[in-house]
Design a protein around this motif. Structure first.
Motif, PDB file in Angstrom:
ATOM      1  N   ASP A 396     -72.153 -31.385 -50.676  1.00  0.00           N
ATOM      2  CA  ASP A 396     -71.614 -32.298 -51.923  1.00  0.00           C
ATOM      3  C   ASP A 396     -71.251 -31.483 -53.148  1.00  0.00           C
ATOM      4  OD1 ASP A 396     -74.539 -32.035 -51.859  1.00  0.00           O
ATOM      5  OD2 ASP A 396     -74.108 -32.405 -53.919  1.00  0.00           O
ATOM      6  N   GLY A 397     -70.324 -31.979 -53.912  1.00  0.00           N
ATOM      7  CA  GLY A 397     -69.767 -31.046 -55.008  1.00  0.00           C
ATOM      8  C   GLY A 397     -70.848 -30.561 -55.934  1.00  0.00           C
ATOM      9  N   LYS A 398     -71.781 -31.392 -56.350  1.00  0.00           N
ATOM     10  CA  LYS A 398     -72.924 -31.140 -57.360  1.00  0.00           C
ATOM     11  C   LYS A 398     -73.826 -29.784 -56.591  1.00  0.00           C
ATOM     12  CE  LYS A 398     -75.410 -33.637 -60.484  1.00  0.00           C
ATOM     13  NZ  LYS A 398     -74.850 -34.750 -60.998  1.00  0.00           N
ATOM     14  N   THR A 399     -73.767 -29.934 -55.457  1.00  0.00           N
ATOM     15  CA  THR A 399     -74.630 -28.543 -54.847  1.00  0.00           C
ATOM     16  C   THR A 399     -73.616 -27.355 -54.943  1.00  0.00           C
ATOM     17  OG1 THR A 399     -75.905 -30.068 -53.327  1.00  0.00           O
ATOM     18  CG2 THR A 399     -76.104 -27.713 -53.026  1.00  0.00           C
ATOM     19  N   ALA A 400     -72.538 -27.405 -54.385  1.00  0.00           N
ATOM     20  CA  ALA A 400     -71.420 -26.682 -54.430  1.00  0.00           C
ATOM     21  C   ALA A 400     -71.294 -25.983 -55.895  1.00  0.00           C
ATOM     22  CB  ALA A 400     -69.912 -27.018 -53.825  1.00  0.00           C
ATOM     23  N   PHE A 401     -71.185 -26.966 -56.863  1.00  0.00           N
ATOM     24  CA  PHE A 401     -71.118 -26.375 -58.075  1.00  0.00           C
ATOM     25  C   PHE A 401     -72.389 -25.692 -58.807  1.00  0.00           C
ATOM     26  CE2 PHE A 401     -71.401 -26.538 -62.906  1.00  0.00           C
ATOM     27  CZ  PHE A 401     -70.048 -25.917 -62.948  1.00  0.00           C
ATOM     28  N   GLU A 402     -73.625 -26.055 -58.185  1.00  0.00           N
ATOM     29  CA  GLU A 402     -74.862 -25.470 -58.602  1.00  0.00           C
ATOM     30  C   GLU A 402     -74.896 -24.076 -58.105  1.00  0.00           C
ATOM     31  OE1 GLU A 402     -78.492 -27.070 -57.030  1.00  0.00           O
ATOM     32  OE2 GLU A 402     -79.306 -25.099 -57.264  1.00  0.00           O
ATOM     33  N   ALA A 418     -70.190 -22.670 -45.137  1.00  0.00           N
ATOM     34  CA  ALA A 418     -69.962 -24.302 -44.568  1.00  0.00           C
ATOM     35  C   ALA A 418     -69.471 -24.236 -43.006  1.00  0.00           C
ATOM     36  CB  ALA A 418     -69.162 -24.972 -45.439  1.00  0.00           C
ATOM     37  N   ARG A 419     -68.421 -23.570 -43.056  1.00  0.00           N
ATOM     38  CA  ARG A 419     -67.584 -23.550 -41.691  1.00  0.00           C
ATOM     39  C   ARG A 419     -68.480 -22.886 -40.603  1.00  0.00           C
ATOM     40  NH1 ARG A 419     -62.960 -20.558 -43.074  1.00  0.00           N
ATOM     41  NH2 ARG A 419     -63.037 -21.549 -45.161  1.00  0.00           N
ATOM     42  N   GLU A 420     -69.242 -22.040 -40.981  1.00  0.00           N
ATOM     43  CA  GLU A 420     -70.176 -21.325 -39.869  1.00  0.00           C
ATOM     44  C   GLU A 420     -71.127 -22.467 -39.672  1.00  0.00           C
ATOM     45  OE1 GLU A 420     -71.588 -17.849 -41.936  1.00  0.00           O
ATOM     46  OE2 GLU A 420     -69.640 -16.736 -41.717  1.00  0.00           O
ATOM     47  N   LYS A 421     -71.410 -23.252 -40.367  1.00  0.00           N
ATOM     48  CA  LYS A 421     -72.738 -24.124 -40.089  1.00  0.00           C
ATOM     49  C   LYS A 421     -71.970 -25.609 -39.558  1.00  0.00           C
ATOM     50  CE  LYS A 421     -75.893 -22.599 -43.466  1.00  0.00           C
ATOM     51  NZ  LYS A 421     -76.973 -22.037 -42.807  1.00  0.00           N
ATOM     52  N   SER A 422     -70.640 -25.428 -39.274  1.00  0.00           N
ATOM     53  CA  SER A 422     -69.845 -27.111 -39.051  1.00  0.00           C
ATOM     54  C   SER A 422     -69.926 -27.768 -40.080  1.00  0.00           C
ATOM     55  CB  SER A 422     -70.265 -27.374 -37.697  1.00  0.00           C
ATOM     56  OG  SER A 422     -70.298 -26.484 -36.702  1.00  0.00           O
ATOM     57  N   LEU A 423     -69.962 -27.443 -41.443  1.00  0.00           N
ATOM     58  CA  LEU A 423     -70.155 -28.468 -42.481  1.00  0.00           C
ATOM     59  C   LEU A 423     -68.835 -28.279 -43.173  1.00  0.00           C
ATOM     60  CD1 LEU A 423     -73.602 -27.431 -43.785  1.00  0.00           C
ATOM     61  CD2 LEU A 423     -72.794 -29.337 -42.526  1.00  0.00           C
ATOM     62  N   THR A 424     -68.262 -29.177 -44.158  1.00  0.00           N
ATOM     63  CA  THR A 424     -67.296 -29.071 -45.071  1.00  0.00           C
ATOM     64  C   THR A 424     -67.700 -29.199 -46.583  1.00  0.00           C
ATOM     65  OG1 THR A 424     -66.841 -31.426 -44.987  1.00  0.00           O
ATOM     66  CG2 THR A 424     -65.375 -29.990 -43.294  1.00  0.00           C
ATOM     67  N   VAL A 425     -66.754 -28.716 -47.426  1.00  0.00           N
ATOM     68  CA  VAL A 425     -67.460 -29.056 -48.667  1.00  0.00           C
ATOM     69  C   VAL A 425     -66.608 -29.933 -49.435  1.00  0.00           C
ATOM     70  CG1 VAL A 425     -67.621 -27.564 -50.896  1.00  0.00           C
ATOM     71  CG2 VAL A 425     -67.785 -26.237 -48.772  1.00  0.00           C
ATOM     72  N   ASP A 426     -66.935 -30.664 -50.194  1.00  0.00           N
ATOM     73  CA  ASP A 426     -66.520 -31.418 -51.211  1.00  0.00           C
ATOM     74  C   ASP A 426     -65.874 -31.012 -52.254  1.00  0.00           C
ATOM     75  OD1 ASP A 426     -65.689 -33.740 -52.687  1.00  0.00           O
ATOM     76  OD2 ASP A 426     -67.498 -34.420 -53.245  1.00  0.00           O
ATOM     77  N   GLU A 427     -64.635 -30.540 -51.811  1.00  0.00           N
ATOM     78  CA  GLU A 427     -64.079 -29.702 -53.051  1.00  0.00           C
ATOM     79  C   GLU A 427     -63.587 -30.248 -54.111  1.00  0.00           C
ATOM     80  OE1 GLU A 427     -61.007 -26.738 -51.656  1.00  0.00           O
ATOM     81  OE2 GLU A 427     -62.458 -26.303 -49.971  1.00  0.00           O
ATOM     82  N   ALA A 428     -63.222 -31.869 -54.168  1.00  0.00           N
ATOM     83  CA  ALA A 428     -62.934 -32.558 -55.054  1.00  0.00           C
ATOM     84  C   ALA A 428     -64.094 -32.689 -55.927  1.00  0.00           C
ATOM     85  CB  ALA A 428     -62.173 -33.848 -54.665  1.00  0.00           C
TER      86      ALA A 428
END
Ligand code: ATP
Ligand code: MG
Length: 878
Positions: A396-402, A418-428
């Motif tokens: 989520d954006g909050k964690t990415a920002f933290e 994230a990609r290595e873990k097959s996740l995506t990031v909520d860039e918006a």
């Protein structure tokens, strides 16, 4: 032609055109709130363009260290990805201050490029300002006409305001410019696509190399343009790009300016440069960033958590991160690269080599700290992985920002992981958080500055504060500065005794007094060479005659502290060694603070010796020897050392207290005689950064008060101990006695505990084959409660033990079960203690066989045993 020759030929060429060659100014800007780093060759000369100060020469040329990583000129995100923007680069420049103008400037630039450097004319394009209706500016016909005499007309391109009207910042000097671009593509490429169409189009081989700016205007805060008092020329040529053009390379990184760094990094990483775009970018980023990092540290800026220091920290982290992610550097590596750079630059910018071990230490320490942070951030990501999976496989954006904000993880790094873990990031979502933070800091720091109101044009300030505390003054100009919380005025005087904050010494305070009113000066600061008197209000009559007077008593304390700082500096070098370099200082009316390079703690004995040396100098009553306008070479001969990162003119002020002892280049205010300092006392010694120590000290009355306070304390201790001599012996004896008593007490308590155990063992309730003991007891600490529980377990089988006790005023409960009850009857001490803890308004837990709880309400303790009986009954029956 190698890069050293290219640089020298530039300087020689302009020397032959009567230009004074000057050294590069330090890259870190002091005394200019509008600029953190020098971002172009003209920045050090800003005052000459603005007419704040006359230029010492009409013609100047140099190579200037520049950094474009913040503010109006910020190339950071390009660096490494493209091949011709750097963070730190050298700008070759020639200047005319009210002397020659467009004709000479353009003709000489053409002569240098085509005749000295022999760049083929058919690879060059030039641009001319096309005019701008919204600014009411016409096309630069003069420049066009001049170019037409030298170059085919179809190679002269018209440029818009964005490309051909140069501005240093949001306000300040500006004017139309004429750029020179070079086309470095192969002949085939050039046949296919016309170079003209690629100019100013981000093509990596069709790049701008030189910009000739014709300074004619000053941009005011309201956006309008006014003519400068005189016309100037300001040119800037990117040295690294020039080397690429002359050496026929396709990238700045392929020139001999960067190759030593590139090859070193590639070797360290065990890869070959040029084989893989990803690792190539990382190698370029690192080879570029080390230059910015090393030169700013050498110029006195340490990485830190705010302002310029934070910019450096971020650049360093960017380099570490690229190394970490793409080149598998898991240990510090940048600091090694500083040595390669120092060797390479030794003859042009010797300051790096001279401080290499210091610079390396600072870098290595920063790298270590950041690598630890990176690791923690990675751990945090791992820990949250399950949560991300639940969240639709998104971070989520909050964690990415933290991660960005506290762990220094830029979004692309988080995305990569994230990609290595097959996740995506909520860039918006990240963007939203980022924007919110920006707004927060914008609101906090936003300030609005009005344009100067000129009261007396063309008057510069005479500073008389070395000789007087009072002077007659008139206001020359003023402006208003508003922030969210306050509004204040900056007032410039024709003559002033007020010292403006610089060189570590705080600004003076005082008053401007006229026949009819008195304005308080709250502080005095510098903006370049302007002395700004800061006041909460303006006088009613701006044109009145003022008496400006400083708070002399305050200044008096400041003077003592400043002179003591010089004596301290000299004593440090004597006691610790000549490696001691000043790294920062603060001198105010209360305390002096001196930061210096030194790699170990200063021992107590050394502190004493340093204090003694300084106080000896004080007692010797050494007269001040102050010399103004000393040629810098002569000052150095006298033994004065110039500080790294400090900008000195050709003439300097020298402050000596006994030339054998202390000689410094200094603009501060000083005592006339060291005796005035009275007494010097160090109050603390600490570390500020890797390889930098800090000493704080006090002088005169404040030192006396400090010592008196210590003596008062000692006196109080004596009273308490009722002894006049051997205080430390008496304290030691007290401590020994105390220890012995403690021991006795402990033995006594253990005996009591054992008695308590026997008593409890007699109080067993039998309930369905279970032995329940539930009692309120008195014990002196939590360890004893635990010991009692474990001891009981040894002597009673099938035990359910519940103990309630008040320890240090707080209620506690312990529950202990025999193992077989846990294993066979599925009982659980944690659950039980939690239930019982309700009585004392608390909570707790532990293991199935033993658990404890604390609470807030001791009055509930007495109910615990009864509650325990009920609880056990319900469990057994249950
Ligand atoms: P560009 O459009 O390529 O970013 P600019 O218009 O920002 O260049 P100027 O501010 O006119 O450039 O600076 C003068 C010269 O300095 C340029 O012609 C170029 O050779 C060089 N230069 C500018 N920025 C950089 C940079 N980040 N790295 C290396 N050289 C640079
Ligand atoms: Mg640019």
């Amino acid at each position: 032609m190698n890069s050293a020759e290219i640089r020298q030929k530039f300087l020689d060429f302009f020397a032959s055109k009567q230009h004074q060659i000057v050294p590069s100014a330090p890259i870190v800007v002091k005394d200019d709130p509008t600029l953190m780093f020098i971002n172009s060759g003209m920045a050090p000369f800003k005052d000459y363009f603005l007419g704040n100060k006359p230029a010492p020469y009409k013609r100047i040329a140099d190579t200037q260290k520049c950094l474009r990583v913040s503010g109006k000129h910020n190339d950071l995100e390009e660096v490494g990805y493209d091949t011709y923007h750097h963070t730190m680069f050298e700008m070759l420049g020639n200047w005319s201050f009210g002397d020659y103008f467009k004709k000479e400037a353009l003709e000489w630039s053409w002569e240098l490029l085509t005749e000295v450097y022999k760049l083929p004319k058919d690879r060059l394009y030039v641009s001319v300002f096309q005019g701008d209706a919204s600014e009411n500016l016409e096309m630069d016909q003069d420049a066009f006409n001049i170019w037409k005499t030298m170059i085919a007309e179809d190679r002269i391109l018209m440029g818009n305001k964005k490309d051909n009207f140069w501005e240093m910042g949001d306000t300040g000097p500006c004017g139309p410019c004429s750029e020179i671009h070079v086309d470095l593509r192969t002949d085939e490429e050039r046949v296919q696509v016309d170079g003209k169409s690629l100019v100013n189009n981000d093509h990596p081989q069709v790049v701008e190399i030189w910009n000739n700016v014709f300074m004619e205007f000053n941009r005011l805060a309201d956006g309008s343009l006014v003519k400068l008092p005189a016309q100037h020329v300001d040119t800037g040529m990117g040295f690294e790009r020039l080397c690429m053009a002359i050496q026929g390379k396709r990238s700045n990184y392929d020139t001999d300016v960067f190759q030593p760094l590139i090859q070193f990094v590639a070797k360290e990483a065990g890869v070959v440069y040029g084989e893989n775009e990803k690792t190539d970018i990382a190698i370029r980023v690192i080879s570029d960033h080390i230059r910015a990092i090393a030169f700013t540290i050498a110029d006195g800026q340490l990485p830190s958590n705010n302002k310029a220091g934070y910019v450096i920290r971020r650049i360093l982290r960017r380099a570490v991160r690229y190394g970490f992610t793409f080149l598998d550097f898991k240990k510090p590596f940048l600091y090694k690269l500083a040595a390669v750079l120092a060797d390479q630059m030794e003859t042009v910018f010797p300051e790096l080599k001279q401080q290499l071990s210091f610079v390396q230490r600072v870098i290595e320490e920063e790298e270590n700290a950041f690598l630890r942070t990176l690791e923690n951030g990675l751990k945090r990501l791992d820990a949250l992985e399950a949560k991300f999976k639940e969240n639709n496989n998104t971070i989520d954006g909050k964690t990415a920002f933290e991660l960005y904000d506290t762990f220094g993880f830029p979004l692309d790094l988080t995305a990569l992981i994230a990609r290595e873990k097959s996740l995506t990031v909520d860039e918006a979502g990240f963007g939203v958080e980022m924007e919110q933070q920006k707004n927060r800091s914008r609101n906090a720091s936003a300030s609005e500055q009005s344009d100067w109101v000129i009261v007396q044009p063309d008057v510069t300030t005479e500073f008389v504060g070395y000789d007087c505390n009072v002077s007659d003054s008139h206001i020359v100009r003023y402006r208003q500065v508003k922030t969210k919380t306050k509004s204040e005025y900056h007032i410039v005087l024709d003559r002033t005794p007020f010292y403006a904050e610089s060189g570590g010494q705080v600004g003076d305070t005082g008053y401007l007094v006229s026949d009819s009113e008195q304005i308080e000066v709250l502080d005095t600061k510098k903006e370049n060479d302007l002395i700004l008197h800061i006041a909460a209000k303006l006088p009613q009559n701006i044109e009145a005659a003022f008496r400006s007077e400083i708070d002399f008593e305050r200044r008096n304390y400041i003077r003592k502290n400043h002179s003591a700082t010089h004596l301290l500096h000299a004593a440090l070098r004597k006691v610790l060694g000549e490696h001691v370099q000043q790294k920062g200082s603060l001198v105010n009316e209360k305390v002096l603070r001196f930061d210096f390079s030194h790699f170990a703690k200063v021992e107590d004995a050394q502190i004493r010796e340093i204090e003694h040396i300084v106080n000896e100098r004080v007692r010797q009553s050494i007269p001040l020897e102050e010399q103004r306008n000393v040629p810098i070479a002569q000052a150095k001969e006298m033994g004065a050392t110039a500080l790294f990162g400090e900008k000195y003119g050709e003439y300097v002020r020298v402050i000596a207290f006994d030339r054998e002892h202390s000689v410094e280049l200094c603009g501060g205010t000083h005592v006339y005689n060291t005796g005035e300092i009275g007494y010097f006392k160090i109050v603390s010694e600490s570390s500020v950064a890797a390889g930098v120590r800090r000493i704080e000290a006090v002088t005169a009355k404040i030192a006396e008060d400090f010592v008196q306070a210590q003596l008062d304390e000692l006196h109080a201790v004596r009273e308490v101990l009722n002894t006049q001599s051997n205080v430390s012996g008496a304290v030691q004896k007290l401590q020994d006695d105390n220890k012995a008593l403690q021991k006795q007490l402990e033995q006594f308590e253990l005996k009591q505990l054992s008695g308590l155990k026997d008593t409890l063992a007699q109080k067993v309730h039998q309930l369905n084959g279970v032995n329940l003991v539930a009692e309120q007891v008195e014990v002196s600490n939590a360890d004893h409660l635990k010991k009692l529980a474990f001891d009981m377990r040894q002597v009673v089988d099938n035990l359910i033990l519940v103990l309630a006790a008040e320890i240090d005023g707080k209620p506690q409960i312990a529950v202990m079960l025999s193992d077989n009850l846990v294993a066979e009857k599925n009982m659980n001490a944690s659950q039980m203690v939690r239930e019982l803890a309700k009585e004392i308004k608390g909570g707790g837990g532990g293991q199935p066989f033993y658990a404890t709880a604390g609470g807030k309400d001791s009055s509930g303790l007495q109910a615990v045993p009864g509650k325990a009986v009920e609880l056990v009954k319900s469990i057994i029956n249950g």
